[in-house]
Design a protein around this motif. Structure first.
Motif, PDB file in Angstrom:
ATOM      1  N   ALA A  86       0.816  -1.216   0.000  1.00 43.21           N
ATOM      2  CA  ALA A  86       0.000   0.000   0.000  1.00 43.21           C
ATOM      3  C   ALA A  86       0.847   1.262   0.000  1.00 43.21           C
ATOM      4  O   ALA A  86       0.347   2.341  -0.339  1.00 43.21           O
ATOM      5  CB  ALA A  86      -0.931  -0.008   1.211  1.00 43.21           C
ATOM      6  N   GLN A  87       2.138   1.148   0.358  1.00 41.60           N
ATOM      7  CA  GLN A  87       3.017   2.320   0.373  1.00 41.60           C
ATOM      8  C   GLN A  87       3.398   2.766  -1.042  1.00 41.60           C
ATOM      9  O   GLN A  87       3.831   3.903  -1.238  1.00 41.60           O
ATOM     10  CB  GLN A  87       4.287   2.007   1.178  1.00 41.60           C
ATOM     11  CG  GLN A  87       4.038   1.490   2.589  1.00 41.60           C
ATOM     12  CD  GLN A  87       3.103   2.368   3.389  1.00 41.60           C
ATOM     13  OE1 GLN A  87       3.303   3.586   3.451  1.00 41.60           O
ATOM     14  NE2 GLN A  87       2.104   1.768   4.013  1.00 41.60           N
ATOM     15  N   THR A  89       2.048   4.086  -3.534  1.00 40.41           N
ATOM     16  CA  THR A  89       0.806   4.771  -3.914  1.00 40.41           C
ATOM     17  C   THR A  89       0.754   5.099  -5.400  1.00 40.41           C
ATOM     18  O   THR A  89      -0.334   5.192  -5.980  1.00 40.41           O
ATOM     19  CB  THR A  89       0.659   6.063  -3.098  1.00 40.41           C
ATOM     20  OG1 THR A  89       1.846   6.858  -3.262  1.00 40.41           O
ATOM     21  CG2 THR A  89       0.464   5.746  -1.624  1.00 40.41           C
ATOM     22  N   ASP A  90       1.918   5.272  -6.041  1.00 43.20           N
ATOM     23  CA  ASP A  90       1.920   5.620  -7.454  1.00 43.20           C
ATOM     24  C   ASP A  90       1.807   4.400  -8.359  1.00 43.20           C
ATOM     25  O   ASP A  90       1.526   4.530  -9.554  1.00 43.20           O
ATOM     26  CB  ASP A  90       3.190   6.405  -7.809  1.00 43.20           C
ATOM     27  CG  ASP A  90       4.458   5.640  -7.458  1.00 43.20           C
ATOM     28  OD1 ASP A  90       4.391   4.785  -6.535  1.00 43.20           O
ATOM     29  OD2 ASP A  90       5.504   5.895  -8.081  1.00 43.20           O
ATOM     30  N   ASN A  92       0.488   1.094  -7.001  1.00 41.42           N
ATOM     31  CA  ASN A  92      -0.411   0.047  -6.504  1.00 41.42           C
ATOM     32  C   ASN A  92      -1.727   0.008  -7.285  1.00 41.42           C
ATOM     33  O   ASN A  92      -2.329   1.045  -7.567  1.00 41.42           O
ATOM     34  CB  ASN A  92      -0.707   0.264  -5.015  1.00 41.42           C
ATOM     35  CG  ASN A  92      -1.127  -1.030  -4.339  1.00 41.42           C
ATOM     36  OD1 ASN A  92      -0.999  -2.114  -4.898  1.00 41.42           O
ATOM     37  ND2 ASN A  92      -1.614  -0.913  -3.117  1.00 41.42           N
ATOM     38  N   TYR A 116      -9.777   1.532   3.550  1.00 41.94           N
ATOM     39  CA  TYR A 116      -9.254   1.022   2.279  1.00 41.94           C
ATOM     40  C   TYR A 116     -10.366   0.562   1.346  1.00 41.94           C
ATOM     41  O   TYR A 116     -10.201   0.639   0.119  1.00 41.94           O
ATOM     42  CB  TYR A 116      -8.234  -0.081   2.538  1.00 41.94           C
ATOM     43  CG  TYR A 116      -6.934   0.482   3.058  1.00 41.94           C
ATOM     44  CD1 TYR A 116      -5.978   0.982   2.188  1.00 41.94           C
ATOM     45  CD2 TYR A 116      -6.693   0.558   4.431  1.00 41.94           C
ATOM     46  CE1 TYR A 116      -4.792   1.536   2.660  1.00 41.94           C
ATOM     47  CE2 TYR A 116      -5.517   1.104   4.914  1.00 41.94           C
ATOM     48  CZ  TYR A 116      -4.570   1.596   4.023  1.00 41.94           C
ATOM     49  OH  TYR A 116      -3.419   2.158   4.484  1.00 41.94           O
ATOM     50  N   GLN A 119     -11.228   3.773  -0.260  1.00 46.00           N
ATOM     51  CA  GLN A 119     -10.215   4.142  -1.243  1.00 46.00           C
ATOM     52  C   GLN A 119     -10.394   3.345  -2.533  1.00 46.00           C
ATOM     53  O   GLN A 119     -10.280   3.898  -3.639  1.00 46.00           O
ATOM     54  CB  GLN A 119      -8.817   3.891  -0.658  1.00 46.00           C
ATOM     55  CG  GLN A 119      -7.677   4.250  -1.606  1.00 46.00           C
ATOM     56  CD  GLN A 119      -6.319   3.979  -0.976  1.00 46.00           C
ATOM     57  OE1 GLN A 119      -6.133   4.175   0.225  1.00 46.00           O
ATOM     58  NE2 GLN A 119      -5.366   3.513  -1.764  1.00 46.00           N
TER      59      GLN A 119
END
Length: 643
Positions: A86-87, A89-90, A92, A116, A119
């Motif tokens: 999940a880190q 972000t660009d 995933n 999530y 999201q």
């Protein structure tokens, strides 16, 4: 346990492949195993690759490790790696955000999971769809501390870490047994086997079912006809262990167009001590799975799961009717009250109740067990069975014998490795709940501070105290009694005769009936006064009304039991009317009461009638004082005084 698709290995045999693997890096090995769905081998290779500290695509590596742990149902480790994923972000992908939200439910982090899920659906521009998952998380939060009074025991059946369904057979269970003992370190395949039950959650060593029903890879989810002469089960559509793409059509290898070894439902018949394979059912198709069969008791309907086109999503539950010995009707989807956009599986029918597992309905996480009732030919909205049947992990393969109040299910709820165990459960019979009110037998008023003691009688006939309390001002008595156990209950109050009840283990009806009104006789003490409100007379007369007879009968019983005492029976009036008139009326009424008791056999010498008129008011309502009718009523009474 979900989406059980197994791609057949390529042309390389295992021995030769092993030699080739040694020439490749651990990351490549991991990818090879992952693509073959050999996840135990894959995760070990990925671990070695991580230790080597080689240069690789961190996002791809993180994704592969996270996915592998998820496919191993190791939800704790999967959650850790999906958190790392999940880190990115660009990079995933939305699907992995959804997977992470589901994993957070698996570890009971429901509030975080909602974040999530939101999201994910926001990324798809479907904010309204988020509501469904938000409500599911809220349901889990509201119900996670609730649990039914069900006894659950982990059995000693070795599943090899994966349970592929269970079925009653003879005096035990048929289940999928690993073909090899190395299941902790590598991917193994499964055969159907039988194990006899020896005691609660204890089973004998198992033996593989005899006959030719076995396949090279997997057999599971057994279901037997009512006479145990037929078995329906799941297995791979192909026995081929190696193939070249160009040979699939030429040799009619039963793989899907994508090269997937699809799961089919098969039938076998029992003959001369062996199971003889009859073949695949007509409902199967090489392009999709048909799996998890359950045959109805009369053999006319087959329930199963499939990811065939046209469903609500994932695996849906279907039912097909038997047309002939070799054909079945077009499968009918059980609809939205049962199915969801995710997976439904493991149907089991008991009379008009359908049990199954689902990953797409309100639950605690993973697959939960549900039930639905057949009403007017359709199944109503399914309800979650709750804890302890369900957990935040995967709970499935539920079977039950309602007449025995027991059954089994599988779950990977224990430990950190996603290991499936088979559990036995027992539903204790609902206890007998006895409600009563302790009443003064003469006045019919509740008695406060009666000491109630409940004893459980052990196997040696010795009472063991298990509960005690005092009644409150309502006199309420409640006893909750386990069935098939003998009890003793005692009642004590210093002002009333003690009582003892023996409550048998069986046939309690007569004893329970006595508890509706627990009537206690006062213990006579000199100068004690018992106020009796419910002796009624005709207006301005001394004639006793019939509705007073039960109270007078209670006084007769009291005087018969307490045969040594003498009493004064006094009548009282309110202040309305002249003093002389009230005095005269009260004397007549007292005499009427005495005459009635004498007529019932009580010696006249024991009874003294006394009329007090309005001379002994119990409140302020004297002459010319304005009072309510209820206040005047308090003064109109008969009293019994022990002499």
């Amino acid at each position: 346990m979900k989406k059980l698709k197994y791609i057949v290995p390529f042309i390389l045999l295992f021995a030769f492949s092993f030699t080739v693997y040694a020439q490749k890096g651990n990351l490549e090995k991991g990818d090879y195993y992952f693509n073959k769905r050999m996840y135990k081998e894959a995760i070990e290779s990925y671990k070695l690759a991580l230790e080597e500290k080689l240069v690789f695509d961190k996002y791809k590596m993180t994704k592969r490790v996270a996915q592998t742990y998820k496919m191993l149902f190791d939800y704790e480790n999967a959650t850790i790696w999906y958190e790392k994923l999940a880190q990115f972000t660009d990079k995933n992908e939305p699907q992995y955000v959804f997977d992470y939200a589901q994993l957070l439910c698996n570890v009971e982090k429901y509030s975080e999971a909602k974040k999530y899920f939101k999201q994910y659906f926001d990324s798809l521009n479907q904010p309204a769809k988020f509501t469904q998952y938000e409500q599911a998380c809220d349901w889990a939060i509201a119900n996670q501390s609730k649990s039914k009074e069900i006894k659950v025991y982990k059995t000693n059946i070795e599943t090899g870490s994966r349970s592929f369904g269970i079925a009653y057979f003879k005096d035990g269970l048929v289940y999928s047994k690993p073909q090899a003992d190395e299941f902790n370190i590598k991917t193994v395949f499964y055969d159907l086997a039988y194990s006899a039950r020896k005691d609660t959650a204890v089973f004998d060593s198992s033996s593989v079912l005899k006959g030719n029903l076995h396949y090279s890879f997997y057999e599971g989810t057994p279901s037997f006809s009512n006479d145990y002469k037929k078995i329906y089960y799941s297995g791979n559509s192909s026995e081929v262990v190696k193939y070249r793409d160009k040979k699939i059509k030429r040799k009619k290898i039963p793989l899907s167009s994508e090269g997937v070894n699809i799961l089919h439902i098969y039938e076998a018949n029992y003959s001369n001590g062996e199971w003889i394979k009859k073949g695949a059912l007509s409902i199967n198709n090489k392009e999709y799975d048909c799996v998890f069969p359950y045959i109805s008791k009369d053999g006319s309907q087959l329930y199963f799961a499939s990811n065939m086109p046209g469903g609500l999503g994932g695996y849906d539950l279907y039912v097909a009717n038997k047309v002939s010995d070799t054909t079945w009707s077009e499968p009918k989807n059980l609809g939205a009250t049962i199915n969801s956009e995710l997976d439904e599986m493991y149907p089991y029918v008991d009379n008009d109740t359908l049990y199954f597992s689902s990953k797409g309905k309100k639950g605690f996480g993973g697959a939960d067990i549900y039930k639905s009732y057949l009403v007017n030919g359709e199944y109503v909205e399914a309800e979650n069975l709750g804890k302890p049947y369900n957990s935040s992990k995967d709970d499935f393969s539920f079977i039950i014998k309602n007449e025995e109040r027991s059954g089994y299910f599988s779950s990977n709820r224990e430990g950190l490795t996603g290991y499936d165990y088979i559990y036995e459960f027992y539903i204790p019979e609902a206890p007998d709940t006895i409600n009563g009110i302790a009443l003064n037998k003469i006045t019919s008023k509740p008695i406060k501070d009666i000491e109630v003691k409940l004893h459980k009688v052990d196997s040696n006939g010795v009472p063991q105290l298990i509960e005690e309390y005092l009644t409150d001002q309502t006199g309420k008595v409640q006893l909750i009694l386990e069935k098939h156990v003998e009890f003793l209950v005692t009642f004590y109050h210093p002002g009333f005769d003690a009582q003892t009840f023996e409550i048998p283990a069986e046939n309690r009806g007569d004893v329970i009936a006595k508890f509706g009104q627990l009537l206690f006789l006062p213990i006579p003490k000199k100068d004690d006064i018992i106020k009796i409100d419910n002796i009624y007379f005709d207006y301005n007369k001394s004639t006793i009304k019939e509705e007073s007879y039960p109270v007078l009968d209670a006084i007769v019983e009291y005087l018969n039991v307490k045969s040594s005492i003498s009493v004064e029976l006094s009548a009282h009036t309110d202040s309305r009317g002249s003093d002389s008139y009230n005095m005269n009326l009260s004397k007549k009424r007292a005499k009427s009461v005495v005459d009635h008791l004498v007529g019932k056999g009580i010696a006249k010498a024991r009874l003294t009638p006394k009329g007090y008129g309005e001379t002994k008011l119990v409140n302020k309502c004297g002459n010319k004082v304005k009072c309510t009718e209820e206040e005047h009523q308090q003064n109109r009474r008969v009293e019994l005084k022990v002499l």
